[in-house]
Structure formats: structure tokens, C-alpha cells
Design a protein around this motif. Structure first.
Motif, PDB file in Angstrom:
ATOM      1  N   ALA A  21     -36.615 -49.952 -22.096  1.00  0.00           N
ATOM      2  CA  ALA A  21     -35.420 -49.275 -21.572  1.00  0.00           C
ATOM      3  C   ALA A  21     -34.308 -50.248 -21.207  1.00  0.00           C
ATOM      4  N   ALA A  22     -34.628 -51.532 -21.064  1.00  0.00           N
ATOM      5  CA  ALA A  22     -33.664 -52.504 -20.548  1.00  0.00           C
ATOM      6  C   ALA A  22     -32.358 -52.586 -21.358  1.00  0.00           C
ATOM      7  N   PRO A  23     -32.392 -52.727 -22.688  1.00  0.00           N
ATOM      8  CA  PRO A  23     -31.117 -52.795 -23.422  1.00  0.00           C
ATOM      9  C   PRO A  23     -30.258 -51.547 -23.229  1.00  0.00           C
ATOM     10  N   ASN A  24     -30.906 -50.385 -23.272  1.00  0.00           N
ATOM     11  CA  ASN A  24     -30.181 -49.132 -23.052  1.00  0.00           C
ATOM     12  C   ASN A  24     -29.528 -49.109 -21.677  1.00  0.00           C
ATOM     13  N   LEU A  25     -30.261 -49.539 -20.666  1.00  0.00           N
ATOM     14  CA  LEU A  25     -29.744 -49.511 -19.307  1.00  0.00           C
ATOM     15  C   LEU A  25     -28.602 -50.497 -19.123  1.00  0.00           C
ATOM     16  N   ILE A  26     -28.735 -51.689 -19.682  1.00  0.00           N
ATOM     17  CA  ILE A  26     -27.685 -52.702 -19.550  1.00  0.00           C
ATOM     18  C   ILE A  26     -26.353 -52.169 -20.074  1.00  0.00           C
ATOM     19  N   VAL A  27     -26.394 -51.559 -21.249  1.00  0.00           N
ATOM     20  CA  VAL A  27     -25.164 -51.035 -21.844  1.00  0.00           C
ATOM     21  C   VAL A  27     -24.712 -49.767 -21.121  1.00  0.00           C
ATOM     22  N   ALA A  28     -25.650 -48.959 -20.652  1.00  0.00           N
ATOM     23  CA  ALA A  28     -25.297 -47.725 -19.948  1.00  0.00           C
ATOM     24  C   ALA A  28     -24.539 -48.018 -18.654  1.00  0.00           C
ATOM     25  N   ILE A  29     -24.874 -49.117 -17.985  1.00  0.00           N
ATOM     26  CA  ILE A  29     -24.148 -49.493 -16.764  1.00  0.00           C
ATOM     27  C   ILE A  29     -22.676 -49.720 -17.093  1.00  0.00           C
ATOM     28  N   ALA A  30     -22.419 -50.479 -18.157  1.00  0.00           N
ATOM     29  CA  ALA A  30     -21.028 -50.721 -18.561  1.00  0.00           C
ATOM     30  C   ALA A  30     -20.371 -49.444 -19.060  1.00  0.00           C
ATOM     31  N   MET A  31     -21.138 -48.607 -19.782  1.00  0.00           N
ATOM     32  CA  MET A  31     -20.585 -47.355 -20.291  1.00  0.00           C
ATOM     33  C   MET A  31     -20.184 -46.427 -19.155  1.00  0.00           C
ATOM     34  N   THR A  32     -20.851 -46.525 -18.019  1.00  0.00           N
ATOM     35  CA  THR A  32     -20.482 -45.719 -16.858  1.00  0.00           C
ATOM     36  C   THR A  32     -19.041 -46.000 -16.451  1.00  0.00           C
ATOM     37  N   PHE A  33     -18.650 -47.262 -16.465  1.00  0.00           N
ATOM     38  CA  PHE A  33     -17.270 -47.629 -16.138  1.00  0.00           C
ATOM     39  C   PHE A  33     -16.305 -47.073 -17.179  1.00  0.00           C
ATOM     40  N   VAL A  34     -16.692 -47.169 -18.457  1.00  0.00           N
ATOM     41  CA  VAL A  34     -15.833 -46.669 -19.535  1.00  0.00           C
ATOM     42  C   VAL A  34     -15.609 -45.172 -19.389  1.00  0.00           C
ATOM     43  N   ILE A  35     -16.682 -44.415 -19.215  1.00  0.00           N
ATOM     44  CA  ILE A  35     -16.570 -42.964 -19.132  1.00  0.00           C
ATOM     45  C   ILE A  35     -15.902 -42.534 -17.833  1.00  0.00           C
ATOM     46  N   THR A  36     -16.082 -43.299 -16.774  1.00  0.00           N
ATOM     47  CA  THR A  36     -15.416 -42.974 -15.511  1.00  0.00           C
ATOM     48  C   THR A  36     -13.898 -43.043 -15.651  1.00  0.00           C
ATOM     49  N   THR A  37     -13.387 -43.890 -16.529  1.00  0.00           N
ATOM     50  CA  THR A  37     -11.939 -43.945 -16.771  1.00  0.00           C
ATOM     51  C   THR A  37     -11.462 -42.802 -17.660  1.00  0.00           C
ATOM     52  N   GLY A  43     -23.405 -53.458 -11.153  1.00  0.00           N
ATOM     53  CA  GLY A  43     -22.610 -52.267 -11.415  1.00  0.00           C
ATOM     54  C   GLY A  43     -22.470 -51.386 -10.186  1.00  0.00           C
ATOM     55  N   LEU A  44     -23.557 -51.246  -9.434  1.00  0.00           N
ATOM     56  CA  LEU A  44     -23.537 -50.411  -8.224  1.00  0.00           C
ATOM     57  C   LEU A  44     -22.566 -50.970  -7.195  1.00  0.00           C
ATOM     58  N   ILE A  45     -22.637 -52.263  -6.967  1.00  0.00           N
ATOM     59  CA  ILE A  45     -21.751 -52.891  -5.982  1.00  0.00           C
ATOM     60  C   ILE A  45     -20.295 -52.813  -6.445  1.00  0.00           C
ATOM     61  N   THR A  46     -20.069 -53.092  -7.728  1.00  0.00           N
ATOM     62  CA  THR A  46     -18.706 -53.111  -8.249  1.00  0.00           C
ATOM     63  C   THR A  46     -18.048 -51.737  -8.196  1.00  0.00           C
ATOM     64  N   LEU A  47     -18.785 -50.704  -8.606  1.00  0.00           N
ATOM     65  CA  LEU A  47     -18.190 -49.368  -8.675  1.00  0.00           C
ATOM     66  C   LEU A  47     -17.996 -48.743  -7.302  1.00  0.00           C
ATOM     67  N   SER A  48     -18.911 -48.998  -6.391  1.00  0.00           N
ATOM     68  CA  SER A  48     -18.870 -48.298  -5.104  1.00  0.00           C
ATOM     69  C   SER A  48     -18.321 -49.123  -3.951  1.00  0.00           C
ATOM     70  N   ARG A  49     -18.252 -50.447  -4.096  1.00  0.00           N
ATOM     71  CA  ARG A  49     -17.905 -51.281  -2.954  1.00  0.00           C
ATOM     72  C   ARG A  49     -16.681 -52.171  -3.161  1.00  0.00           C
TER      73      ARG A  49
END
Length: 334
Positions: free
Chosen positions: A62-78, A192-198
Motif C-alpha cells: 500500500a505504501a506507493p499508493n499512500l505516498i502519492v495519495a497524500i500529495a493528491m489530497t492537496f491537489v484535489i483540495t484545490t 501531509g497531516l501537519i502541512t494541511l492542518s497546521r
């Protein structure tokens, strides 16, 4: 009269107060419950699923999927999307093998690959943020172009990578009793958690997704920040390409076919809004683990691999439907 004034105004029931408290977290609770349910079902259906070895293997996969999904969260949030991440994984996967085969030291190879991924993201981000071309169109073109470049470089063949080096340790090594890819994914999730929320950066990303024009008028550099999330996405995809190449011991232009769909599904399943303005790293983490859990569990109970994709897609669709229809209604009743 004074007695009437002292009476509280229609006090809420305990149930409504609970909804008030949990409403903002409803979608995360939904995916958390769904993830637990999946784990319980597969645990009862096969003795292998809950073993330590299988859990660690699931985290590694699951690691590669999760690594990219964290960054994709920022993309989709915009309010954007990046359909090219699978092709970036293939390109960097193949390029890493080529550079190592040419004798470039593995630390320099990793640095070069990350820079290539960031550069690809910067180019796409420039077209999206500064030229006003929809992200769907730009990244769809990137999906085709980058996969084609990877095929051209490898001529369709896999390129072997020598084992026993620091490079392959990124995919096969262990640290503190956990697979190295899982450690990288955990670090990416924490960042990603710290960057997006803090951070101010994270708040600006959410503001851009909620209302880009209003954010621009308040002085937020919307174009630069929009471009930056695609740089992040490209770099994360490059890291995923490195991890996959290191784990498999080869680079291939055929790697990560359909990868972008799993990544986007993980982000949306976790509760990030496709229209932008709301993102959750915790939800993305649960979404990625849920997708990995479903794929792993179906294989262990000997479901045909051709049927696995059908089941996975149907389960994800139902889960997202329940998430949006039921839990969102609870959130609106606050």
C-alpha cells in the motif's frame, strides 16, 4: 414572566448534540468503520489475513499508493486533479533502472529521479495555474505523453536493477521491524497531516479550493500555490516509482497501469471533496488502506484476479455512496 425568560430555548437532545460534535468528522468515521468491517470480514474468511506477515506485506504494497495519495489530497483540495501520476511512476521507475545500469551512484539516482518528478509536476502546474488550462486536460495529456516516453526509453522491456544496494533497500529493507516502504509512507502521511492542518500553506490550499477568486483577492498567491501542489504530486509519484523499482528489482514502462485511479479513489473514499475546499489526510490514509485491504483480502480468499477489480470497484462505489448520502445528511442536520 421572569420564570419564562429563565427557561432555556428548546434544548437539543443528546443525539443532536452528538451529531453536532461528530458531524465534521462524519466521513472519516464512515471510512474508519468500513475499513474495520473489511478487516473483520477477511479475518473471519481466512486465517492468513490477520497474521503479522500478511499485515506487513499489505503495508508494503500500500505504501506507493499512500505516498502519492497524500500529495493528491492537496491537489484535489484545490479543486484540481492529476491523472498523470501513474505515468510519472512508470517514467521514473524506468529512468531509475536506466541510470543505475549506466553506473550512476544510487544516491544521485534517487535525487535525479525526484527532480525529474518535480519538474514534470512544475510543467503541468504552469499550464494549469498560469495558462488557465483545466487540470483534467493537462494531466490527461501528461498521462499519455509520459507513458509514451517511458515506452520509448525501454522499448517495452524491463530493465534489471542489481540487488543488495542502498537503492533496493528502499523497497526491500526493514527498519524498526517494519518494511522500509511503510516507514516512508508513514513519514509522508505525518508530513501531509501537519502541512494541511497546521500550517498557513495548508489553510491557503483549502481556501483556494473553497473559492479561488476570493482567496486571490485576500492576497493569497493562488497561481503559485496551485502550481506547487502539482510539483508535490510529481515528486511523490517519483518517490513511488523509486519504491516500486527497488521492491521489484527492475524498471518497466508498464509499471503502475491504472495507478492513478486507485490513488484518486483512496482520496475521495477518505472524504476529500472532488470539488475542492475540503481535504483530510487521515481519511486518505484510511482510504488507501481500505483499498489495499480489499485487494489483499480478495486474493487470500481465492477470488479470481479478473473478478477482483469488479468487486473492488463496486465496494468503493457503494462505500462512497453511503458516505455522501448518509453521513453528509447527518452533518447537515447539525
Amino acid at each position: 414572566m421572569s420564570h419564562e425568560l429563565s427557561m432555556p430555548r428548546t434544548p437539543r437532545t443528546n443525539a443532536l448534540r452528538l451529531i453536532d460534535h461528530l458531524g465534521p468528522q462524519a466521513q472519516i468515521l464512515a471510512i474508519a468503520l468500513f475499513f474495520i468491517a473489511c478487516c473483520l470480514v477477511f479475518t473471519f474468511m481466512t486465517d492468513v489475513f490477520a497474521t503479522t506477515g500478511n499485515v506487513l506485506n499489505l503495508l508494503r504494497q500500500a505504501a506507493p499508493n499512500l505516498i502519492v495519495a497524500i500529495a493528491m489530497t492537496f491537489v484535489i483540495t484545490t479543486g484540481g486533479i492529476d491523472l498523470s501520476v501513474g505515468s510519472i511512476v512508470a517514467l521514473t521507475n524506468a529512468l531509475a533502472a536506466i541510470l543505475l545500469q549506466q553506473g550512476l551512484p544510487w544516491p544521485l539516482t534517487i535525487l535525479a529521479i525526484l527532480l525529474v518528478g518535480g519538474l514534470v509536476g512544475l510543467i503541468q502546474g504552469w499550464f494549469i495555474a498560469y495558462q488557465g488550462i483545466p487540470a483534467f486536460i493537462v494531466t490527461l495529456a501528461g498521462l499519455s505523453i509520459l507513458r509514451g516516453v517511458a515506452l520509448l526509453m525501454t522499448q517495452g522491456f524491463s530493465i534489471p536493477i542489481a540487488s543488495g544496494t542502498g537503492f533496493t533497500a528502499l523497497g526491500r529493507g526493514w527498519f524498526l521491524g517494519m518494511p522500509a516502504p511503510a516507514i516512508l509512507a508513514i513519514l509522508a502521511a505525518l508530513a501531509g497531516l501537519i502541512t494541511l492542518s497546521r500550517t498557513v500553506y495548508g489553510r491557503h490550499i483549502v481556501a483556494i479550493g473553497a473559492n479561488s477568486e476570493a482567496a486571490r483577492r485576500t492576497g493569497i498567491p493562488t497561481r503559485r500555490l496551485t502550481a506547487s501542489v502539482y510539483v508535490m504530486s510529481g515528486t511523490a509519484a517519483a518517490l513511488a516509482g523509486i519504491v516500486i523499482a527497488a521492491r521489484l528489482g527492475s524498471g518497466s514502462s508498464n509499471a503502475a497501469v491504472g495507478f492513478e485511479l486507485d490513488v484518486i479513489a483512496a482520496v475521495v473514499l477518505g472524504g476529500t471533496a472532488l470539488i475542492g475546499g475540503r481535504g483530510t489526510i487521515v481519511g486518505t490514509l484510511l482510504g488507501a488502506l481500505t483499498i489495499a485491504c480489499i485487494g489483499n483480502g480478495l486474493i487470500l480468499i481465492h477470488i479470481s484476479p479478473f473478478f477482483t477489480q469488479i468487486v473492488t470497484g463496486a465496494v468503493i462505489l457503494i462505500a462512497i455512496w453511503l458516505n455522501t448520502r448518509l453521513f453528509s445528511k447527518l452533518g447537515r442536520r447539525r
